[in-house]
Scaffold this motif. Structure first.
Motif, short mmCIF file in Angstrom:
data_model
loop_
_atom_site.label_atom_id
_atom_site.label_comp_id
_atom_site.label_asym_id
_atom_site.label_seq_id
_atom_site.Cartn_x
_atom_site.Cartn_y
_atom_site.Cartn_z
N ILE A 1 0.85 -1.19 0.00
CA ILE A 1 0.00 0.00 0.00
C ILE A 1 0.89 1.24 0.00
O ILE A 1 1.86 1.32 0.76
N SER A 2 0.53 2.19 -0.86
CA SER A 2 1.29 3.44 -0.94
C SER A 2 0.32 4.60 -1.10
O SER A 2 -0.86 4.41 -1.35
N GLU A 3 0.86 5.81 -0.97
CA GLU A 3 0.02 7.01 -1.06
C GLU A 3 0.74 8.09 -1.85
O GLU A 3 1.95 8.25 -1.75
N THR A 4 -0.05 8.84 -2.63
CA THR A 4 0.46 9.99 -3.35
C THR A 4 -0.63 11.04 -3.40
O THR A 4 -1.71 10.86 -2.81
N ARG A 5 -0.38 12.13 -4.11
CA ARG A 5 -1.36 13.22 -4.22
C ARG A 5 -1.92 13.24 -5.63
O ARG A 5 -1.24 12.94 -6.61
N TRP A 6 -3.20 13.60 -5.72
CA TRP A 6 -3.87 13.74 -7.02
C TRP A 6 -4.96 14.78 -6.87
O TRP A 6 -5.87 14.64 -6.06
N GLN A 7 -4.84 15.87 -7.65
CA GLN A 7 -5.81 16.96 -7.60
C GLN A 7 -6.07 17.43 -6.17
O GLN A 7 -7.20 17.59 -5.73
N ASP A 8 -4.99 17.62 -5.41
CA ASP A 8 -5.04 18.09 -4.02
C ASP A 8 -5.79 17.12 -3.10
O ASP A 8 -6.27 17.51 -2.03
N LEU A 9 -5.90 15.87 -3.52
CA LEU A 9 -6.53 14.84 -2.71
C LEU A 9 -5.54 13.71 -2.48
O LEU A 9 -4.54 13.58 -3.20
N ARG A 10 -5.82 12.90 -1.50
CA ARG A 10 -4.99 11.73 -1.24
C ARG A 10 -5.39 10.62 -2.21
O ARG A 10 -6.57 10.31 -2.36
N LEU A 11 -4.42 10.02 -2.85
CA LEU A 11 -4.64 8.87 -3.72
C LEU A 11 -3.90 7.68 -3.11
O LEU A 11 -2.67 7.67 -3.06
N VAL A 12 -4.66 6.72 -2.62
CA VAL A 12 -4.08 5.54 -1.99
C VAL A 12 -4.13 4.40 -3.00
O VAL A 12 -5.18 4.12 -3.59
N VAL A 13 -2.98 3.76 -3.19
CA VAL A 13 -2.88 2.65 -4.14
C VAL A 13 -2.52 1.38 -3.38
O VAL A 13 -1.58 1.38 -2.57
N ALA A 14 -3.27 0.33 -3.63
CA ALA A 14 -3.01 -0.96 -2.97
C ALA A 14 -2.82 -2.02 -4.05
O ALA A 14 -3.51 -2.02 -5.08
N HIS A 15 -1.87 -2.94 -3.82
CA HIS A 15 -1.59 -4.02 -4.78
C HIS A 15 -1.64 -5.35 -4.05
O HIS A 15 -0.91 -5.56 -3.07
N ASN A 16 -2.52 -6.24 -4.53
CA ASN A 16 -2.62 -7.58 -3.98
C ASN A 16 -1.97 -8.55 -4.96
O ASN A 16 -2.50 -8.78 -6.05
N PRO A 17 -0.81 -9.14 -4.63
CA PRO A 17 -0.09 -9.99 -5.59
C PRO A 17 -0.87 -11.24 -5.99
O PRO A 17 -0.78 -11.66 -7.15
N GLN A 18 -1.63 -11.84 -5.07
CA GLN A 18 -2.40 -13.03 -5.42
C GLN A 18 -3.50 -12.70 -6.43
O GLN A 18 -3.69 -13.41 -7.42
N THR A 19 -4.20 -11.59 -6.17
CA THR A 19 -5.24 -11.16 -7.12
C THR A 19 -4.64 -10.80 -8.47
O THR A 19 -5.19 -11.15 -9.52
#
Length: 561
Positions: A322-340
């Motif tokens: 799970i990681s986080e960055t900014r997008w249009q002054d909002l929080r963008l949280v990205v999650a990656h499930n390797p099994q999926t």
């Protein structure tokens, strides 16, 4: 005097014995008469008893009390629901209809229809048949008619605002005031019938089952604890995004005591317009409405660079990253499930391989036909092969990757490697947009994944409560049916919460099935009617204890000695 039994030569005799005192004042007994043998059916004893009964005007039967089992009605499940209904405070709905001067017990009719949804869902005529098998506390079930049930549904909609206000008032103590995380989602409810009326909610649209059907849409809002607090019926062809803001505004109006509201909604409800309006929406005390929304897959292309950079940082192929960055002054949280991700990639590649094999077979058949070779089956044309292949590609949702040249005279296609890499880049990914700052990225993902619980609530509505298909013709009765099912869902979720807290391992439907075996019996002994409740087993007692309810009882029970 009294009756004394004596035994002689293997037989029992009945003697009439008198107690007296002799000249010395000591207690003695003497036999006045022997009435006959006790084990001689129809003998002197029975004849004497028959004479005495006739003298008392009680008939001539002497074989003992005459017992007739008049009825055995189900009690346990409706008893439990009745207790929850009163505890939540839904019986206060009666006040709404008293003010409107209804002469019938509308609240009782509504209660009956809600309970039926949880016990044995059926049509309104089926409700009356079900009532013949249960013993419902406080409700005069014999007085209810089919028309009264339908008129009660009409009354429910005539006073919808007042009813919803009562429901909200009773649920307010269960809603957290400081931080209320709420989940919102929609489902489609299939309806029967082809008639069209003004203000109809029945329209043709794409159902959640992936087919075009005549339907209406049901939106449900629930708390993080799984308690449904609001529902709304929308037209069957309305877009999902158009329902989000009106629903939020109504929730805020119903629960003005909430100091903070975080809305969690599915990816089908996100649009740029929604984001702008959500950010502009304020609570009563001026706070900005907070939200957690999923980015729909169709928009993942806009985040290619972000996803690529995130992919380059993934080192753990076993656990979720799970990681986080900014997008249009909002929080963008990205999650990656390797099994999926692995499952999605393997499925796509196997499907592409399957389609390529089919294409090779058709191309080979076309080449053979051109060279004069005769093959089995109907003759194949290039246009026919193109149409069939394109249809299968569309069915597999791979049209962006497998490009079929529909303008060419020959059957040709190609694999877009760039589109394939883009698809594999987003495999196993979840993108969440939020303006809630108190949650860590991991907590944001966990909150969103809890949205699956409201989807399970929809499954309960469609399976246990059987909200669909709907056979009502009038739009207001369709809405009344939805409200009755929503109230049933509230009781269901309260039961589920208490059963979980008690670690019973039971679902509400299994708990009700156990309680259903508790019955109310009515027995007639001679001319006297006795009512009672069957013995409550240890398991049933445990269910009632988990639900924080008392054991069923009958008022003024009689005990025969």
């Amino acid at each position: 005097m009294f009756i004394k039994l004596t035994t002689a030569r293997g037989h029992q005799y009945v003697q009439l014995v008198e107690s007296y005192r002799n000249e010395e004042g000591k207690a003695r007994q003497r036999t006045i008469a022997t009435l006959g043998r006790l084990d001689d059916a129809g003998g002197q004893v029975d004849a004497l008893l028959a004479s005495l009964l006739r003298a008392k005007g009680r008939g001539t039967e002497v074989a003992g009390p005459q017992v007739a089992f008049e009825s055995a009605l189900t009690l346990g499940d409706v008893w439990a629901l009745h207790g929850l209904w009163q505890e939540v405070g839904f019986d206060s709905l009666a006040g709404v209809f008293r003010k409107a001067r209804y002469t019938t017990a509308v609240e009782h009719a509504i209660r009956v229809m809600v309970f039926n949804r949880l016990c044995d869902p059926d049509s309104k005529l089926g409700v009356l048949r079900w009532l013949e098998t249960v013993s419902l506390p406080e409700v005069d079930t014999k007085a209810l008619t089919h028309q009264q049930l339908l008129r009660s549904m009409d009354a429910l909609m005539d006073h919808q605002d007042a009813v919803e206000a009562v429901v909200a008032r009773q649920l307010k103590p269960m809603v957290d005031q400081d931080l209320s995380l709420v989940f919102y989602d929609l489902t489609t409810i299939r309806v029967e019938g082809q008639t069209e009326l003004s203000d109809d909610v029945r329209h043709y649209g794409m159902s959640k089952e992936g087919m075009v059907a005549r339907q209406f849409m049901l939106g449900v809002v629930q708390t993080a604890e799984g308690l449904p607090i609001y529902h709304e019926v929308f037209d069957g062809n309305q877009s999902e995004t158009a329902t989000l803001l009106p629903t939020i505004r109504k929730v805020l109006a119903r629960y003005p005591h909430i100091r903070k509201l975080i809305i969690v909604a599915d990816r089908g409800l996100l649009s740029l317009d929604n984001l702008e309006e959500l950010l502009a929406l304020k609570l009563d005390e001026g706070q900005t409405l907070e939200f957690i929304l999923a980015v729909p897959a169709r928009r993942y292309g806009e985040f290619h660079d972000i996803l690529q950079r995130f992919n380059d940082t993934i080192t753990d192929q076993e656990n979720e990253t799970i990681s986080e960055t900014r997008w249009q002054d909002l929080r963008l949280v990205v999650a990656h499930n390797p099994q999926t991700a692995q499952h999605q990639t393997e499925w796509r590649r196997s499907k592409i391989k399957e389609l390529e094999n089919k294409a090779d077979q058709w191309a080979s058949k076309l080449d053979g036909q051109d060279s004069g070779k005769v093959s089995r089956g109907r003759r194949l044309s290039d246009s026919g092969a193109k149409a069939r292949f394109y249809h299968e590609v569309k069915q597999a949702h791979l049209a962006k990757i497998i490009k079929v040249d529909l303008t060419s005279d020959l059957f040709t296609y190609q694999i877009d490697e760039k589109a394939l890499k883009q698809a594999e880049l987003v495999d196993g990914k979840l993108l969440l947009v939020t303006n809630a700052n108190e949650f860590t990225p991991k907590e944001v993902v966990e909150r969103y994944k809890s949205l699956a619980d409201i989807e399970r609530g929809f499954k309960v509505l469609k399976s246990e409560i059987e909200i669909a298909p709907v056979f009502h013709r009038l739009p207001h009765r369709i809405k009344a049916h939805a409200m009755i099912c929503f109230m049933a869902l509230i009781l269901y979720r309260i039961m589920r919460h208490r059963l979980r807290l008690a670690n019973t391992g039971l679902s509400p439907e299994r708990a009700l099935a156990q309680l259903r075996r508790i019955q109310r019996h009515q027995v007639k002994v001679n001319d006297q009617t006795v009512e009672g409740v069957s013995t409550v087993s240890k398991e049933q007692s445990g269910v009632l204890s988990a639900l924080k309810l008392k054991k069923p009882s009958m008022p003024e029970q009689l005990t025969l000695l």
